[in-house]
Structures are given as structure tokens and as C-alpha cells.
Design a protein around this motif. Structure first.
Motif, mmCIF file in Angstrom:
data_model
loop_
_atom_site.group_PDB
_atom_site.id
_atom_site.type_symbol
_atom_site.label_atom_id
_atom_site.label_comp_id
_atom_site.label_asym_id
_atom_site.label_seq_id
_atom_site.Cartn_x
_atom_site.Cartn_y
_atom_site.Cartn_z
ATOM 1 N N LEU A 31 1.619 -4.107 5.474
ATOM 2 C CA LEU A 31 0.948 -3.582 4.292
ATOM 3 C C LEU A 31 -0.001 -4.635 3.729
ATOM 4 C CD1 LEU A 31 4.024 -1.917 2.563
ATOM 5 C CD2 LEU A 31 2.343 -0.844 4.056
ATOM 6 N N ASP A 32 -0.947 -4.185 2.908
ATOM 7 C CA ASP A 32 -1.933 -5.086 2.309
ATOM 8 C C ASP A 32 -1.220 -6.098 1.419
ATOM 9 O OD1 ASP A 32 -3.938 -6.368 0.965
ATOM 10 O OD2 ASP A 32 -5.086 -4.557 0.513
ATOM 11 N N PRO A 33 -1.184 -7.387 1.788
ATOM 12 C CA PRO A 33 -0.438 -8.379 1.005
ATOM 13 C C PRO A 33 -1.016 -8.598 -0.381
ATOM 14 C CG PRO A 33 -1.783 -9.467 2.666
ATOM 15 C CD PRO A 33 -1.869 -7.993 2.941
ATOM 16 N N ASN A 34 -2.270 -8.263 -0.588
ATOM 17 C CA ASN A 34 -2.868 -8.451 -1.907
ATOM 18 C C ASN A 34 -2.449 -7.369 -2.897
ATOM 19 O OD1 ASN A 34 -4.392 -10.713 -1.043
ATOM 20 N ND2 ASN A 34 -5.861 -9.327 -0.055
ATOM 21 N N ARG A 35 -1.958 -6.256 -2.403
ATOM 22 C CA ARG A 35 -1.565 -5.152 -3.270
ATOM 23 C C ARG A 35 -0.093 -5.211 -3.681
ATOM 24 N NH1 ARG A 35 -5.588 -1.849 -5.494
ATOM 25 N NH2 ARG A 35 -7.459 -2.307 -4.276
ATOM 26 N N LEU A 36 0.718 -5.820 -2.842
ATOM 27 C CA LEU A 36 2.151 -5.830 -3.115
ATOM 28 C C LEU A 36 2.530 -6.570 -4.397
ATOM 29 C CD1 LEU A 36 3.569 -6.248 0.499
ATOM 30 C CD2 LEU A 36 3.613 -4.211 -0.932
ATOM 31 N N PRO A 37 1.937 -7.747 -4.707
ATOM 32 C CA PRO A 37 2.307 -8.428 -5.964
ATOM 33 C C PRO A 37 2.041 -7.574 -7.197
ATOM 34 C CG PRO A 37 1.165 -9.948 -4.501
ATOM 35 C CD PRO A 37 1.037 -8.580 -3.886
ATOM 36 N N ARG A 38 0.944 -6.828 -7.218
ATOM 37 C CA ARG A 38 0.661 -5.966 -8.364
ATOM 38 C C ARG A 38 1.692 -4.849 -8.452
ATOM 39 N NH1 ARG A 38 -5.484 -4.290 -8.798
ATOM 40 N NH2 ARG A 38 -4.771 -3.903 -10.921
ATOM 41 N N HIS A 75 6.040 9.297 2.779
ATOM 42 C CA HIS A 75 6.737 9.826 3.946
ATOM 43 C C HIS A 75 7.059 8.680 4.887
ATOM 44 C CE1 HIS A 75 6.168 14.084 3.026
ATOM 45 N NE2 HIS A 75 4.952 13.767 2.607
ATOM 46 N N MET A 76 8.289 8.672 5.389
ATOM 47 C CA MET A 76 8.696 7.660 6.371
ATOM 48 C C MET A 76 8.947 8.370 7.698
ATOM 49 S SD MET A 76 11.503 4.657 5.994
ATOM 50 C CE MET A 76 11.913 3.527 7.320
ATOM 51 N N ARG A 77 8.464 7.787 8.770
ATOM 52 C CA ARG A 77 8.569 8.428 10.077
ATOM 53 C C ARG A 77 10.021 8.677 10.440
ATOM 54 N NH1 ARG A 77 9.456 6.994 15.150
ATOM 55 N NH2 ARG A 77 9.587 4.774 14.618
ATOM 56 N N PRO A 123 11.443 -0.187 8.020
ATOM 57 C CA PRO A 123 10.080 0.244 8.351
ATOM 58 C C PRO A 123 9.281 -0.807 9.107
ATOM 59 C CG PRO A 123 10.237 -0.358 6.033
ATOM 60 C CD PRO A 123 11.634 -0.386 6.577
ATOM 61 N N GLY A 124 8.510 -0.327 10.068
ATOM 62 C CA GLY A 124 7.601 -1.176 10.816
ATOM 63 C C GLY A 124 6.187 -0.647 10.685
ATOM 64 N N PRO A 125 5.241 -1.194 11.423
ATOM 65 C CA PRO A 125 3.849 -0.743 11.328
ATOM 66 C C PRO A 125 3.711 0.761 11.592
ATOM 67 C CG PRO A 125 4.015 -2.769 12.603
ATOM 68 C CD PRO A 125 5.415 -2.307 12.376
ATOM 69 N N GLY A 126 3.034 1.454 10.698
ATOM 70 C CA GLY A 126 2.777 2.878 10.864
ATOM 71 C C GLY A 126 3.907 3.792 10.456
ATOM 72 N N ASP A 136 -7.502 5.168 -6.581
ATOM 73 C CA ASP A 136 -7.553 3.982 -5.725
ATOM 74 C C ASP A 136 -7.291 4.381 -4.276
ATOM 75 O OD1 ASP A 136 -7.451 1.510 -4.543
ATOM 76 O OD2 ASP A 136 -6.106 0.627 -6.031
ATOM 77 N N SER A 137 -8.174 4.009 -3.368
ATOM 78 C CA SER A 137 -8.037 4.387 -1.959
ATOM 79 C C SER A 137 -7.304 3.336 -1.131
ATOM 80 C CB SER A 137 -9.419 4.624 -1.338
ATOM 81 O OG SER A 137 -10.204 3.428 -1.419
ATOM 82 N N ALA A 138 -6.883 2.248 -1.758
ATOM 83 C CA ALA A 138 -6.204 1.186 -1.010
ATOM 84 C C ALA A 138 -4.839 1.664 -0.521
ATOM 85 C CB ALA A 138 -6.035 -0.051 -1.893
ATOM 86 N N ASN A 139 -4.360 1.058 0.567
ATOM 87 C CA ASN A 139 -3.045 1.378 1.105
ATOM 88 C C ASN A 139 -2.231 0.092 1.252
ATOM 89 O OD1 ASN A 139 -0.806 2.462 2.348
ATOM 90 N ND2 ASN A 139 -1.803 2.719 4.340
#
Length: 396
Positions: A31-38, A75-77, A123-126, A136-139
Motif C-alpha cells: 500500500l502507499d506508505p505515504n497514506r498510511l500514517p494519515r 473487499h478482501m480476496r 493480506p498480500g499484494p492485490g 480522493d483517488s489515492a489507494n
């Protein structure tokens, strides 16, 4: 000091499996590491409400800068049928794994075994597909990230949440595990590994023992023992086959301790070790073992069956009736009365009987399920800290 309030910062993941969820988000899920702290900051400010976890899905509302909260859906795979088959087959074959789950714990070995089996609970990638009603379109956006962190609280409270996020609820998993219990004699069907080179006994007993490495590399299976060059003297009453059987049993025991970790009170009594040996023997050999040990064959058969199903605790409640405190018995009796099973629950010492089902309370403060077997009773599955986990109709 000025500016220090003494207030402890809110953390996420207070059990190792809750922390593993957070670590998976921060390291493995990409995941985007810059978004997780927020997201952590949002989670600490109690902006998340109505969080709900369902099969393969998490929903919540997150209060942002606008008056109306944002709707978050994650959703989680879900696992495929082959993945469930691999995971449940692995868990069902390990008594310790099943007992720990029933006790509300997730062994580290189970998580590693699941990952090796191709059914990673974390969870892993994807694996994560989030949606948020914010612009906000960030993921992930900060609202989704906040929910990710608060899911750690749900995982802390119940490790079965990880199974639910992969598509199956607690009861479905437990029902499937119960149906996969190995029949008596199954241990005799294990596949033998190719023969390994032996060690000369004189060299083995005279060589200096080296210090063990910090972490042993555990082999995938137990190999057969070395074959003795000659039989022991006839007058001893022993044979090379007997020694080979004892060596194979000792190796299997050592392998289990390496894989599962040291057991509490690993020292077994004579009767416990006898039951353990009998549980791993072919049915026709149990009578021979009982005769050699001076134990009634029927008793040893009952001990072995109890050991296969519920370990040393199962054997203990087969052999002993005692008077526990009334509180746990009262709770279990009430649970039985509300179960819808036919009959009225009757209590005697540590046993509560209703029709063809009996619950026994062990000195280890766990509940053991028994079902009627002719004129007696037999253990029917692993134990649990909660009586409701072992209350279900006997199978036909």
C-alpha cells in the motif's frame, strides 16, 4: 516536563496476530506508505463508526472534513476451493492448531503453515480492493487507511476474523474441521521417507555434543530409523524390530516438539505415554501393547482414542471424575438447555449429560465433548474453553 501529558498513544494490534495484520498492511500488501500514517491519525481520532466485518468484506463510515461521513467498503480476496481444501486439511491434521483456535488464539506456526500451503490468511499484494465515497483517488485514501488499522482490533478480539475475511465464518470453518477428523488408525498410513544413512552406535555415544543453533531447521517429515546390523542376544527378549519401533517413536516425538514448540508439562506419565504410543499404533497392535504394559486392552483402547481426539486432557477426563466449582457447570448446563437438543441436561460431578451428548469439564478448565458409544462414552473432538463450541448434535 512542559508539553508532556502522560497520555499513552493509541496502538493497533495488541496480539501477535493483530500486529501481523498491521505489518502485512505496512510491508506486504504494497500500500502507499505515504497514506498510511494519515490513516493512523484518523483512526486514533475516533472518526470511524459502524465498522462491520463480513465474509470477504469490511464496511464502515468515516467522518472527514465534510458534514456527512464517507462510506468505506473494503473487499478482501476470498480463497478458492482448492485453497480452502489445502488450508483446512493442514489445520485439521494438527490437534494443537484446532485447540488453539477454539481457545481464541492463532498459533504462529498455523499462520506460517497456511502461507506455505498457499492460503495466506494475511493480506498480500492485490488482496485488498477498497472503495471510498470521498473524492480522493489515492489507494488507499486516509479514510480507507483508518479502517484498515481498526480491523486490527477485530482481529485481536477473534482470530477467526482472518478466516471470515477470506470468505468463511467461524462456524463454517469449525464444522469443516470437525468433519475432517482423522479416523482411528490413520497415523499408520503416513508416507515413509527414503532411508537415510545410519550412524555407528559407538561413534554416536562417544562423540561430543555440539551446541544447538539458535533456530533448528525442521525437516519436512520423519525418516525411518537405521537398521541394526545384528539382533540383540536372544535371552534379552528384545528384537531389532522392537528397537526400530522405539527409535521411530522417539524421532516422531522429537519432530512434533520441534514443529509445535515445547508443550507445557511435556513430561508424560507412564499411562499418558502409553496412550500416546497406542494412539499412533495400528488397532491390532494395541492389544499387544496393553498386554506388555499390564493394562486392560479395553482401557488402553479408550485412552488411545481420547488421546487422538483431545490429547492428554482428553485422556484425563476419561479416567477421572471430580467436583469442580458450580459456575462453569451452571453456564454449560444453561447452554445445553438452550441448544435445542432433545432431553434435559443432568449433572454429575464434572459431567453434564443430555441424551447422547455429554460434556466433561477438565482440571485444565476446558470442555470436552463425548458421545454415546454402546454402553459407554467416547471423546468426540478437540476441547474448547467455551462449552458452546462443543455443543452440536452427535453425527449419525
Amino acid at each position: 516536563m512542559p508539553g508532556v501529558t502522560g497520555r499513552k498513544r493509541r496502538t493497533f494490534g495488541n496480539t501477535w496476530w493483530g500486529k501481523a495484520w498491521v505489518e502485512a498492511l505496512e510491508e506486504r500488501a504494497k500500500l502507499d506508505p505515504n497514506r498510511l500514517p494519515r490513516g493512523r491519525t484518523y483512526a486514533r481520532k475516533d472518526t470511524v463508526s459502524k465498522l462491520a466485518v463480513g465474509a470477504g468484506e469490511v464496511t464502515a463510515w468515516v467522518q472527514g472534513s465534510r458534514a456527512v461521513p464517507y462510506r468505506v467498503t473494503i473487499h478482501m480476496r476470498a480463497f478458492t476451493e482448492p485453497q480452502w481444501e489445502s488450508l483446512l486439511g493442514m489445520v485439521g491434521s494438527r490437534l494443537g492448531h484446532v485447540a488453539a483456535l477454539l481457545d481464541g488464539e492463532l498459533p504462529g506456526e498455523l499462520a506460517e503453515d497456511a502461507r506455505t500451503a498457499g492460503a495466506d490468511l494475511l493480506p498480500g499484494p492485490g488482496d485488498l480492493r477498497p472503495k471510498c465515497s470521498c473524492p480522493d483517488s489515492a489507494n488507499p485514501c486516509k479514510h480507507v487507511a483508518a479502517v484498515y488499522y481498526l480491523v486490527a482490533d477485530e482481529v485481536d478480539a477473534d482470530p477467526f476474523v482472518l478466516f471470515l475475511l477470506r470468505g468463511r465464518p467461524r462456524e463454517a470453518v469449525l464444522t469443516e474441521l470437525r468433519s475432517r477428523r482423522a479416523p482411528a488408525g490413520a497415523p499408520g498410513k503416513r508416507v515413509r521417507a527414503p532411508a537415510a544413512p545410519g550412524v555407528d552406535p559407538k561413534r554416536a555415544y562417544t562423540r561430543r555434543i555440539a551446541a544447538l543453533p539458535p533456530r533448528l531447521a525442521v525437516p519436512g517429515t520423519v525418516g525411518p530409523p537405521a537398521v541394526l546390523d545384528v539382533d540383540p542376544p536372544h535371552r534379552t527378549g528384545w528384537s531389532s524390530d522392537t528397537f526400530a519401533e522405539l527409535a521411530a517413536d522417539a524421532a516422531a516425538r522429537a519432530w512434533e516438539l520441534l514443529v509445535m514448540g515445547p508443550e507445557r508439562d511435556a513430561e508424560l506419565s507412564f499411562e499418558e505415554d502409553l496412550a500416546r504410543r497406542a494412539a499412533a499404533s495400528e488397532p491390532h497392535l494395541v492389544a499387544e501393547l496393553a498386554e506388555a504394559a499390564g493394562v486392560a486392552s479395553r482401557d488402553l483402547s479408550l485412552w488411545a482414542q481420547a488421546w487422538r481426539e483431545a490429547g492428554r486432557g482428553g485422556m484425563a477426563v476419561v479416567r477421572e471424575a471430580w467436583r469442580p466449582a458450580q459456575a462453569p457447570l451452571a453456564q454449560a448446563k444453561a447452554d445445553l438447555a438452550e441448544s435445542g437438543l432433545p432431553g434435559e441436561p443432568k449433572t454429575w460431578r464434572n459431567r453434564i449429560t443430555q441424551g447422547d451428548l455429554q460434556l466433561r469439564y477438565g482440571r485444565d478448565e476446558r470442555w470436552y465433548r463425548f458421545v454415546r458409544d454402546g454402553e459407554g462414552w467416547r471423546v468426540d473432538g478437540p476441547s474448547s474453553a467455551r462449552p458452546t463450541d462443543v455443543i452440536y448434535p452427535p453425527r449419525e
